[in-house]
Design a protein around this motif. Structure first.
Motif, mmCIF file in Angstrom:
data_model
loop_
_atom_site.group_PDB
_atom_site.id
_atom_site.type_symbol
_atom_site.label_atom_id
_atom_site.label_comp_id
_atom_site.label_asym_id
_atom_site.label_seq_id
_atom_site.Cartn_x
_atom_site.Cartn_y
_atom_site.Cartn_z
ATOM 1 N N GLU A 6 -1.929 -5.349 28.125
ATOM 2 C CA GLU A 6 -0.766 -6.059 27.598
ATOM 3 C C GLU A 6 -0.553 -7.367 28.357
ATOM 4 N N GLY A 7 -0.295 -8.431 27.633
ATOM 5 C CA GLY A 7 0.071 -9.708 28.242
ATOM 6 C C GLY A 7 1.456 -10.111 27.763
ATOM 7 N N ARG A 8 1.994 -11.129 28.416
ATOM 8 C CA ARG A 8 3.327 -11.612 28.015
ATOM 9 C C ARG A 8 3.229 -13.107 27.717
ATOM 10 N N ILE A 24 -0.260 -17.367 28.144
ATOM 11 C CA ILE A 24 -0.070 -15.923 28.271
ATOM 12 C C ILE A 24 -0.277 -15.517 29.719
ATOM 13 N N ASP A 25 0.621 -14.683 30.200
ATOM 14 C CA ASP A 25 0.478 -14.136 31.550
ATOM 15 C C ASP A 25 -0.143 -12.745 31.430
ATOM 16 N N ALA A 26 -1.349 -12.587 31.970
ATOM 17 C CA ALA A 26 -2.024 -11.284 31.871
ATOM 18 C C ALA A 26 -3.033 -11.181 33.009
ATOM 19 N N ASP A 86 7.596 -12.477 24.461
ATOM 20 C CA ASP A 86 6.970 -11.494 23.564
ATOM 21 C C ASP A 86 5.714 -10.914 24.213
ATOM 22 N N THR A 87 5.374 -9.694 23.809
ATOM 23 C CA THR A 87 4.137 -9.095 24.339
ATOM 24 C C THR A 87 2.996 -9.295 23.337
ATOM 25 N N ILE A 88 1.789 -9.279 23.889
ATOM 26 C CA ILE A 88 0.593 -9.492 23.070
ATOM 27 C C ILE A 88 -0.545 -8.703 23.713
ATOM 28 N N TRP A 89 -1.449 -8.197 22.910
ATOM 29 C CA TRP A 89 -2.618 -7.511 23.452
ATOM 30 C C TRP A 89 -3.725 -8.531 23.744
#
Ligand SMILES: Cc1cc2nc3c(=O)[nH]c(=O)nc-3n(C[C@H](O)[C@H](O)[C@H](O)COP(=O)(O)OP(=O)(O)OC[C@H]3O[C@@H](n4cnc5c(N)ncnc54)[C@H](O)[C@@H]3O)c2cc1C
Ligand SMILES: NC(=O)c1ccc[n+]([C@@H]2O[C@H](COP(=O)([O-])OP(=O)(O)OC[C@H]3O[C@@H](n4cnc5c(N)ncnc54)[C@H](OP(=O)(O)O)[C@@H]3O)[C@@H](O)[C@H]2O)c1
Length: 247
Positions: A6-8, A24-26, A86-89
């Protein structure tokens, strides 16, 4: 099988009503400039994932991707709507061979892109390697309209940092301008306008060419380069044309 983490979303910069850049922070793994990752969202209970090139250099803090909403495409329009928080894969491992380590030595490197495929070139140009290996570098960005000539600040800063090495050539196909080459990349190679604008010869004796973006541009440009004696660069047989198809 993709392993997703999961990234943000840190930011979503909307350049036009179709073009956007997500930061994106991941906690991703080390990758090479020019490689891509996969981004995913769960849509109607199903994970939809697509490849996206890293725009950020490997040493930079956040993942950055540059994209366009495609009519009828399931993912790109939804990514456009994302907001900070928001979250993102994301797949944490970089993939692909569109990297300088695959490109043989030459005096000149030509980086030719359409649309959002400018991205991997920016990642590469933010590293030290191209400046150490090539005497001259041409970055061409081919778009339909002037407003799609994005990342001008970053490109300007690269030109300022490497004034004797980097030449930026914008192409605009559907508007008249007094600064860009009008039309498409392969035509401008064929009729000599690209060499005229860069004051550099485009020959297999001096040049390596990287092509990224619209598959039709890759096909047409490869054809005109082959007519000049260029050969495709393959892992088993070195040549002069290294490519990345975006669809
Ligand atoms: C190795 C690789 C790297 C990629 N990197 C990027 C990237 O950094 N940025 C990016 O925007 N896209 C990139 N793509 C394309 C991306 O994976 C998606 O296809 C795109 O975002 C559209 O997704 P979608 O689900 O909405 O539609 P899709 O069903 O995936 O695509 C539908 C159609 O849209 C068109 N299309 C797809 N991508 C683009 C594009 N970038 N520009 C113009 N037309 C397009 C094609 O006609 C395609 O058949 C890459 C593709 C590959 C294979
Ligand atoms: N419907 C619309 O009006 C509209 C407008 C913008 C974007 N979009 C959406 O965005 C997507 C297109 O995105 P995009 O404009 O970034 O990408 P694109 O269609 O790949 O166009 C980018 C640039 O590549 C050029 N190009 C196309 N085919 C080429 C070829 N065979 N050889 C050399 N150059 C070639 C285009 O020139 P040409 O202009 O000569 O084709 C344009 O300058 C579409 O899939 C669509 O969904 C739609």
């Amino acid at each position: 099988m993709s392993r997703w983490i999961e990234g943000r979303v840190v930011s979503n910069r909307r350049w036009t009503n179709q073009l956007y850049s997500l930061q994106i922070d991941a906690p991703i793994e080390p990758f090479k400039a020019g490689q891509f990752t996969r981004l995913g969202l769960d849509i109607d209970g199903k994970r939809v994932g697509r490849p996206y090139s890293f725009i950020n250099a490997p040493h930079e803090r956040y993942v950055e991707i540059y994209s366009i909403t495609v009519l009828g495409g399931p993912l790109s329009g939804r990514l456009f709507e994302l907001q900070a928080g928001d979250t993102i894969w994301i797949v944490p491992k970089g993939a692909g061979f569109f990297t300088l380590s695959e490109v043989p030595e030459a005096d000149h490197l030509w980086m030719l892109s359409t649309g959002t495929a400018l991205g991997p070139f920016l990642a590469i140009l933010k590293t030290d390697e191209p400046w150490q290996r090539f005497k001259k570098i041409v970055l061409a960005h081919a778009v339909r309209t002037v407003e799609e000539l994005t990342y001008q600040d970053m490109i300007g800063a690269l030109c300022q940092a490497h004034p004797d090495q980097l030449t930026f050539i914008p192409f605009v196909s559907r508007e008249d301008t007094d600064f860009a080459i009008k039309g498409r990349i392969p035509r401008a190679i064929e009729d000599g306008r690209l060499e005229e604008k860069t004051s550099m010869p485009l020959t297999p004796y001096t040049s390596q060419v990287m092509l990224c973006g619209n598959p039709a541009m890759l096909t047409d440009t490869t054809k005109v380069l082959e007519a000049r004696g260029f050969k495709k660069n393959k892992r088993k047989q070195k040549g002069h044309i290294t490519t990345e198809n975006y669809w």
